[in-house]
Scaffold this motif. Sequence first.
Motif, PDB file in Angstrom:
ATOM      1  N   GLY A  66       0.816  -1.208   0.000  1.00 18.63           N
ATOM      2  CA  GLY A  66       0.000   0.000   0.000  1.00 18.63           C
ATOM      3  C   GLY A  66       0.845   1.251   0.000  1.00 18.63           C
ATOM      4  N   ASP A  67       1.903   1.256   0.805  1.00 15.71           N
ATOM      5  CA  ASP A  67       2.786   2.414   0.827  1.00 15.71           C
ATOM      6  C   ASP A  67       3.468   2.602  -0.521  1.00 15.71           C
ATOM      7  OD1 ASP A  67       2.113   2.858   3.426  1.00 15.71           O
ATOM      8  OD2 ASP A  67       3.895   1.877   4.268  1.00 15.71           O
ATOM      9  N   ALA A  68       3.863   1.468  -1.143  1.00 17.99           N
ATOM     10  CA  ALA A  68       4.503   1.564  -2.449  1.00 17.99           C
ATOM     11  C   ALA A  68       3.536   2.115  -3.482  1.00 17.99           C
ATOM     12  CB  ALA A  68       5.004   0.189  -2.886  1.00 17.99           C
ATOM     13  N   ALA A  69       2.280   1.660  -3.414  1.00 13.90           N
ATOM     14  CA  ALA A  69       1.288   2.164  -4.355  1.00 13.90           C
ATOM     15  C   ALA A  69       1.057   3.648  -4.141  1.00 13.90           C
ATOM     16  CB  ALA A  69      -0.029   1.397  -4.194  1.00 13.90           C
ATOM     17  N   ALA A  70       0.949   4.037  -2.861  1.00  8.29           N
ATOM     18  CA  ALA A  70       0.729   5.452  -2.578  1.00  8.29           C
ATOM     19  C   ALA A  70       1.916   6.291  -3.026  1.00  8.29           C
ATOM     20  CB  ALA A  70       0.484   5.652  -1.080  1.00  8.29           C
ATOM     21  N   SER A  71       3.127   5.773  -2.812  1.00 10.54           N
ATOM     22  CA  SER A  71       4.314   6.505  -3.229  1.00 10.54           C
ATOM     23  C   SER A  71       4.366   6.663  -4.740  1.00 10.54           C
ATOM     24  CB  SER A  71       5.580   5.771  -2.744  1.00 10.54           C
ATOM     25  OG  SER A  71       5.613   5.744  -1.337  1.00 10.54           O
ATOM     26  N   ARG A  76       2.030  12.235  -8.856  1.00 10.20           N
ATOM     27  CA  ARG A  76       0.959  12.719  -9.711  1.00 10.20           C
ATOM     28  C   ARG A  76      -0.184  13.292  -8.893  1.00 10.20           C
ATOM     29  NH1 ARG A  76       2.484   7.871 -12.253  1.00 10.20           N
ATOM     30  NH2 ARG A  76       0.908   6.723 -11.098  1.00 10.20           N
ATOM     31  N   ALA A  77      -0.486  12.644  -7.752  1.00  9.39           N
ATOM     32  CA  ALA A  77      -1.666  13.053  -6.990  1.00  9.39           C
ATOM     33  C   ALA A  77      -1.371  14.144  -5.974  1.00  9.39           C
ATOM     34  CB  ALA A  77      -2.257  11.844  -6.262  1.00  9.39           C
ATOM     35  N   GLN A  78      -0.084  14.393  -5.687  1.00 11.92           N
ATOM     36  CA  GLN A  78       0.286  15.431  -4.721  1.00 11.92           C
ATOM     37  C   GLN A  78      -0.469  15.251  -3.406  1.00 11.92           C
ATOM     38  OE1 GLN A  78       2.724  17.858  -5.273  1.00 11.92           O
ATOM     39  NE2 GLN A  78       3.101  16.584  -7.068  1.00 11.92           N
ATOM     40  N   LEU A  79      -0.469  14.005  -2.918  1.00 14.38           N
ATOM     41  CA  LEU A  79      -1.129  13.685  -1.655  1.00 14.38           C
ATOM     42  C   LEU A  79      -2.559  14.231  -1.615  1.00 14.38           C
ATOM     43  CD1 LEU A  79       1.702  14.179   0.966  1.00 14.38           C
ATOM     44  CD2 LEU A  79       0.598  12.050   0.321  1.00 14.38           C
ATOM     45  N   ALA A  80      -3.334  13.797  -2.562  1.00 15.33           N
ATOM     46  CA  ALA A  80      -4.714  14.265  -2.672  1.00 15.33           C
ATOM     47  C   ALA A  80      -5.454  14.070  -1.357  1.00 15.33           C
ATOM     48  CB  ALA A  80      -5.423  13.494  -3.780  1.00 15.33           C
ATOM     49  N   LEU A  86      -7.309  11.437  -5.931  1.00  9.03           N
ATOM     50  CA  LEU A  86      -6.218  10.475  -5.960  1.00  9.03           C
ATOM     51  C   LEU A  86      -6.401   9.480  -7.099  1.00  9.03           C
ATOM     52  CD1 LEU A  86      -3.699   9.162  -4.784  1.00  9.03           C
ATOM     53  CD2 LEU A  86      -5.156   7.953  -3.154  1.00  9.03           C
ATOM     54  N   VAL A  87      -7.613   8.974  -7.248  1.00  8.37           N
ATOM     55  CA  VAL A  87      -7.883   7.989  -8.295  1.00  8.37           C
ATOM     56  C   VAL A  87      -7.741   8.601  -9.675  1.00  8.37           C
ATOM     57  CG1 VAL A  87      -9.729   6.604  -9.334  1.00  8.37           C
ATOM     58  CG2 VAL A  87      -9.299   6.458  -6.878  1.00  8.37           C
ATOM     59  N   SER A  88      -8.243   9.835  -9.853  1.00  9.92           N
ATOM     60  CA  SER A  88      -8.207  10.467 -11.169  1.00  9.92           C
ATOM     61  C   SER A  88      -6.780  10.725 -11.642  1.00  9.92           C
ATOM     62  CB  SER A  88      -8.996  11.775 -11.153  1.00  9.92           C
ATOM     63  OG  SER A  88      -8.363  12.732 -10.315  1.00  9.92           O
ATOM     64  N   ARG A  89      -5.847  10.875 -10.704  1.00  8.14           N
ATOM     65  CA  ARG A  89      -4.470  11.170 -11.065  1.00  8.14           C
ATOM     66  C   ARG A  89      -3.547   9.957 -10.950  1.00  8.14           C
ATOM     67  NH1 ARG A  89      -3.285  16.975  -8.057  1.00  8.14           N
ATOM     68  NH2 ARG A  89      -5.111  18.096  -8.869  1.00  8.14           N
ATOM     69  N   SER A  90      -4.112   8.821 -10.584  1.00  5.75           N
ATOM     70  CA  SER A  90      -3.258   7.677 -10.264  1.00  5.75           C
ATOM     71  C   SER A  90      -2.742   6.945 -11.495  1.00  5.75           C
ATOM     72  CB  SER A  90      -4.029   6.688  -9.384  1.00  5.75           C
ATOM     73  OG  SER A  90      -5.087   6.085 -10.122  1.00  5.75           O
ATOM     74  N   GLY A  91      -3.489   6.958 -12.587  1.00  5.47           N
ATOM     75  CA  GLY A  91      -3.119   6.155 -13.739  1.00  5.47           C
ATOM     76  C   GLY A  91      -3.400   4.679 -13.544  1.00  5.47           C
ATOM     77  N   ASP A  92      -4.121   4.330 -12.484  1.00  4.58           N
ATOM     78  CA  ASP A  92      -4.445   2.948 -12.139  1.00  4.58           C
ATOM     79  C   ASP A  92      -5.755   2.567 -12.831  1.00  4.58           C
ATOM     80  OD1 ASP A  92      -5.213   0.558 -10.954  1.00  4.58           O
ATOM     81  OD2 ASP A  92      -4.655   1.186  -8.924  1.00  4.58           O
ATOM     82  N   VAL A 356     -12.529   6.840   0.424  1.00  2.94           N
ATOM     83  CA  VAL A 356     -11.652   5.684   0.296  1.00  2.94           C
ATOM     84  C   VAL A 356     -11.239   5.512  -1.158  1.00  2.94           C
ATOM     85  CG1 VAL A 356     -11.488   3.170   0.527  1.00  2.94           C
ATOM     86  CG2 VAL A 356     -12.665   4.511   2.280  1.00  2.94           C
ATOM     87  N   ALA A 357      -9.932   5.333  -1.363  1.00  2.00           N
ATOM     88  CA  ALA A 357      -9.398   5.028  -2.685  1.00  2.00           C
ATOM     89  C   ALA A 357      -8.946   3.582  -2.690  1.00  2.00           C
ATOM     90  CB  ALA A 357      -8.234   5.957  -3.022  1.00  2.00           C
ATOM     91  N   GLU A 358      -9.454   2.820  -3.629  1.00  3.34           N
ATOM     92  CA  GLU A 358      -9.068   1.422  -3.756  1.00  3.34           C
ATOM     93  C   GLU A 358      -8.011   1.344  -4.852  1.00  3.34           C
ATOM     94  OE1 GLU A 358     -11.543  -1.747  -5.802  1.00  3.34           O
ATOM     95  OE2 GLU A 358     -12.177  -1.955  -3.720  1.00  3.34           O
ATOM     96  N   LEU A 359      -6.783   0.947  -4.494  1.00  6.27           N
ATOM     97  CA  LEU A 359      -5.649   0.990  -5.412  1.00  6.27           C
ATOM     98  C   LEU A 359      -5.083  -0.403  -5.659  1.00  6.27           C
ATOM     99  CD1 LEU A 359      -3.776   4.051  -3.862  1.00  6.27           C
ATOM    100  CD2 LEU A 359      -5.318   4.064  -5.830  1.00  6.27           C
ATOM    101  N   THR A 360      -4.656  -0.639  -6.877  1.00  7.22           N
ATOM    102  CA  THR A 360      -4.060  -1.915  -7.245  1.00  7.22           C
ATOM    103  C   THR A 360      -2.642  -2.016  -6.699  1.00  7.22           C
ATOM    104  OG1 THR A 360      -5.369  -2.013  -9.276  1.00  7.22           O
ATOM    105  CG2 THR A 360      -3.384  -3.385  -9.186  1.00  7.22           C
TER     106      THR A 360
END
Length: 402
Positions: A66-71, A76-80, A86-92, A356-360
């Motif tokens: 999770g930390d790696a994904a957030a990093s 791009r997200a500038q700690l949204a 966060l999702v819109s800028r994640s590219g995920d 909540v942001a659900e990230l891969t």
Amino acid sequence: MSGSWWSAQRRPALVGARGAALTLVFAGALAAGAATGSWDGGPLHRSGGRAELRPDAALGAAERAGDAAASAHRGRAQLADDAEELVSRSGDRWATAYTAREYEGVQQALDGTYIGVGLSVAREHGRESAAGSRVAGVKRGSPAAEAGVREGDRLLTVGGSTVRGVPVTDVVALLRGSGGEGRAAAAPGSEVGVLLERDGRRWRAALERTRLSTRTVTVDRLDDGTARVRVAAFTRGSGEQVREAVAAQPEGTGVLLDLRGNSGGLVEEAVDAAGAFLDGGLVATYDAGDGQRALYAEHGGDGRRPVAVLVDGGTMSAGELLAGALQDRGRAVIVGARTFGKGAVQIPRQLPDGSVAELTVGHYTTPGGRRVEGTGIVPDLPVEAGAVERARRVLGGLGTGA
């Protein structure tokens, strides 16, 4: 099997530094308007000779992933401050944003319980309805059923507020008593008034909210004696239900495992379900930021019963994990159409505003090393129509005693 929903032992939740439950899940279509369930619960760990993925190890892996994904997203997200940003800028590709209230519904979806009145709601269309709402279904034995509400009734107001032009998810929230962002649903025993219309007649009803359950696993017997076990999604307890359903069949009876339209869900439940057909061994591997992790079936499953698995383009994520494991292990014949191809492992991250942001954080592979993401599971026997009949013939060829 009605008493088996809560029989599975609850595993400890994995909670990260920001308070979000870090359960490894395979993204699915579980966030529909009438969703019911919970994200909590750790990855399955296995006792036995091989290395096991214990909750503490999984916690570290999930937090690091999770930390790696957030990093990776941070630049791009500038700690949204909110999940949408966060999702819109994640590219995920599979990233999803939820408001606090929406995520409450997703949590309920994976837990298989919810507080409500037993109505499912759909949007109406046409000149007369002006985008109103109608009753799409009524749960048997629910407060709505006892009040005489029927499928097809028009729903005009909920709690004194009109629902014309209101999104279905908001109508469901009104029925459940969610008062706004971040606020929990009303308690069991509280009432909500509704105004309904049927055949031009309007009437009011006071519906008492109660705790209801959904069943994602159903069992029926076909006319040749084959047991068909349908799994709509892997919510909490569904793996145990599959195991119980299979164990209840007479020895030698063929099992048709129907995963068509399975929308995914909790990893541990799919692995638990695999244990109904496997006597231990590898189910899947996934990458978790700092390396690969293995998921194993528990020992004691029925490794001899004839099994065929039905899949289609709506079989997703955790459903694909199960089908791929049984195929690679030579345990079942897969019948139907190529599956969806969604093998993303995700974790939810709660942001300061409660969204909540659900990230891969990675992708899984089958025991044979196949990556499902983007390719899906190719059936052993491709069938477009008449899949059930073809699967029954396959079971006959496998030596079912039915």
